[in-house]
Design an enzyme around this catalytic site. Structure first.
Site, PDB file in Angstrom:
ATOM      1  N   LEU A  73       0.809  -1.238   0.000  1.00 23.63           N
ATOM      2  CA  LEU A  73       0.000   0.000   0.000  1.00 23.63           C
ATOM      3  C   LEU A  73       0.836   1.279   0.000  1.00 23.63           C
ATOM      4  CD1 LEU A  73      -2.790  -1.057   2.522  1.00 23.63           C
ATOM      5  CD2 LEU A  73      -2.996  -0.886   0.049  1.00 23.63           C
ATOM      6  N   CYS A 130      -6.071  -6.666   1.826  1.00 22.82           N
ATOM      7  CA  CYS A 130      -4.672  -6.571   1.386  1.00 22.82           C
ATOM      8  C   CYS A 130      -3.829  -7.539   2.208  1.00 22.82           C
ATOM      9  CB  CYS A 130      -4.128  -5.149   1.550  1.00 22.82           C
ATOM     10  SG  CYS A 130      -2.380  -5.054   1.114  1.00 22.82           S
ATOM     11  N   ASN A 192      -9.218 -10.371  -4.084  1.00 23.27           N
ATOM     12  CA  ASN A 192      -7.899  -9.778  -3.906  1.00 23.27           C
ATOM     13  C   ASN A 192      -6.887 -10.905  -4.137  1.00 23.27           C
ATOM     14  OD1 ASN A 192      -5.690  -8.145  -3.042  1.00 23.27           O
ATOM     15  ND2 ASN A 192      -7.072  -6.993  -1.724  1.00 23.27           N
ATOM     16  N   THR A 193      -5.610 -10.610  -3.943  1.00 24.59           N
ATOM     17  CA  THR A 193      -4.594 -11.627  -4.250  1.00 24.59           C
ATOM     18  C   THR A 193      -4.578 -12.742  -3.201  1.00 24.59           C
ATOM     19  OG1 THR A 193      -2.964 -10.298  -3.090  1.00 24.59           O
ATOM     20  CG2 THR A 193      -3.091 -10.031  -5.482  1.00 24.59           C
TER      21      THR A 193
END
Lengths: 303, 259
Positions: A73, A130, A192-193
């Site tokens: 981030l 995240c 998301n990942t």
């Protein structure tokens, strides 16, 4: 030409193709390559209330059909976005969403409040997924109680469209999706990942400075499709699907699984014009199959 | 010129030695100005293992033929596949990327220091400096004489000095063992360097000691090449900077290097 327009809560998208946060900068970086206003929307880089330097280098590892990142981030903070970036984005005729993140609920609230004041930002994507920050981030997105706490808190201060971005690193994504919906999410985006790692066997060391990172690219698409499918059966709010979309066919698969719109992420790195090709490819698909509207294929999986 | 993605036609694939090739790639469009220090990001097509593009310094530009050349050192599967590019085939190329070397505004005496495949970013720089009548010296270091390539080409643009670690050509040792980078360094107003990081650190240290302007071209692994993935960062006095867009060329005074 088929009807490509879709609505995500109050957002009217000219087509269902958006860009995934962290893969499209602020859109400005793509001006040399494409007309950004052709997109249904862009989700700008993850933004936090305070500036963040992000993680140490190395932050990236190439893997089979994909890559890991551990950027963490990196951004200059919500105030910088409002004063320095936002004015430059007014030239775009598309929906600009800000991906909002934080280490604490108070930080999420403070960031969302600043973005709420920006007239031409019609929505946020709340990032509770995240995997690359030590505090907050994914920690909020992996239990129903913490999802309720952060989504409800931001809902009180943020009055436009709030998309909540879910983590795939969970046991039952349907349950967490229902928690986000019940707490006030207008839409859900996923995935998301995936938490992953890469090892350099010769040096006997992890490749990433943070040891683990988030996996993206075509390697994750089957997992993303399965989770979009599960969430589509669990909630009523519209879903924005993503995960390894490299071409229009991939995008169609997400619509069939139940997504009302899609985001293109890692593919932007390889081909900065890919989003436009995907929009055109979706239109070709509709024409080829004699569908008049994208709505004819959303959730249209034949079982 | 603005950034673009094009299929460039391979018009030459020159094998320099076992693991160094130069690919000459032709655009169907008229090339606009490309600056020394800029790079290109090449797609490795139809590979089951190589996912991301591979960045290469733009070695030279020919505005008459509308070609760019890239210098390829075979490191892994991506570079190996590109080294086998067949003349007449096409390579999906994103270019020109990155910032550029800062050229002197008046005639100066300048030293270019290259090591290994780092020489790739110095050829077009040497050419530009020479074209503006600067006095150019080029110091190239390699493991062995067989690794010293394109010396004739460099010598068109300045005086070439060499070092080899095994002493098979030029001064034995590292570039920092060469007098031009030691006793004679004060004669230069500028130093530019590209090569392995320990070498560039040694060059930067020498330049800093004598307060000589010094720019380095950094290498880094990148996912995008145009400033959106934020993976290829380097530490500077202004925080993390992207090597792909805020670099690859950095002044040593900006970098947070322990030198």
């Amino acid at each position: 030409m088929g009807d490509l327009t879709v609505n995500i809560h109050n957002l009217k998208l000219k087509n269902p193709v958006l860009t995934a946060s962290g893969t499209f900068g602020y859109g400005l970086e793509y001006d040399d390559f494409i007309d950004v206003s052709r997109l249904g929307g862009i989700v700008v880089k993850g933004t936090t209330i305070h500036p963040r330097q992000g993680n140490e280098y190395p932050r990236m590892a190439e893997t089979a059909s994909g890559m890991l990142n551990s950027v963490g981030l990196q951004n200059k903070g919500a105030k910088y976005f409002a004063t320095d970036i936002y004015p430059k984005l007014l030239k775009y005729d598309t929906n600009i969403l800000v991906n909002v993140s934080g280490s604490t609920i108070e930080e999420y609230i403070a960031c969302a409040e600043i973005i709420n004041e920006l007239d031409h930002i019609p929505g946020i994507e709340l990032n509770i997924s995240c995997p690359n920050v030590k505090e907050g981030g994914m920690a909020f997105g992996t239990s129903c109680a913490s999802i309720d706490a952060v989504v409800s808190a931001v809902r009180k201060v943020y009055h436009k469209t709030m998309v909540v971005k879910l983590s795939p690193n969970v046991t039952d994504i349907g349950e967490l999706a229902r928690a986000a919906e019940a707490s006030g999410a207008d839409s859900l985006s996923l995935i998301n990942t995936l938490m992953a790692m890469a090892i350099d066997a010769e040096r006997r060391k992890p490749i990433l400075a943070t040891i683990t990172g988030g996996l993206s690219g075509p390697a994750v698409k089957p997992i993303a499709l399965r989770q979009v499918w599960e969430v589509s059966k669990s909630v009523k709010v519209p879903i924005i699907g993503m995960g390894g979309i490299m071409n229009a066919t991939d995008a169609i698969e997400f619509f069939l699984a139940g997504a009302s719109a899609i985001q293109v992420g890692t593919a932007n790195y390889l081909d900065p014009m890919i989003t436009i090709k995907i929009i055109d490819g979706i239109d070709d698909y509709l024409n080829r199959h004699k569908f008049s509207s994208i709505h004819d294929i959303i959730g249209g999986l034949q079982l | 010129m603005r950034k673009t993605v094009q299929n460039l036609k391979v018009i030459a694939n020159l094998r320099l030695n076992d693991d160094h090739h130069i690919l000459r790639l032709q655009s169907a469009d008229k090339l606009e100005q490309i600056h020394p220090g800029q790079f290109a990001n090449l797609l490795v097509a139809n590979s089951s293992t190589v996912f991301l593009r591979r960045p290469f310094s733009i070695y030279s530009v020919d505005y008459t033929l509308n070609t760019i050349s890239v210098y390829i050192k075979i490191i892994g599967e991506g570079t190996r596949a590109l080294s086998k590019a067949v003349v007449g085939s096409e390579i999906d190329t994103m270019f020109p990327l990155g910032n550029k070397f800062t050229l002197p505004t008046e005639k100066e005496k300048v030293l270019l220091v290259g090591g290994g495949s780092g020489v790739a970013s110095l050829m077009s720089l040497a050419q530009s400096l020479h074209a503006k009548s600067n006095e150019v010296a080029i110091l190239i270091g390699a493991r062995s004489s067989k690794d010293l390539v394109e010396l004739d080409e460099f010598s068109k643009f300045g005086t070439v000095y060499t070092t080899t670690e095994d002493g098979t050509q030029g001064v034995k040792g590292y570039v920092t063992n060469h007098p031009v980078l030691d006793l004679e360094l004060s004669a230069f107003q500028r130093v530019y360097s590209c090569g392995p990081e320990p070498m560039m650190k040694a060059v930067a240290k020498k330049a800093k000691e004598k307060s000589i302007f010094c720019e380095l071209s950094l290498e880094n692994t990148m996912a995008c090449g145009f400033g959106v993935c934020l993976c290829c960062i380097t530490k500077t006095i202004d925080g993390h900077k992207c090597v792909c867009t805020e670099g690859p060329v950095f002044n040593i005074n900006i970098l947070k290097w322990e030198i």
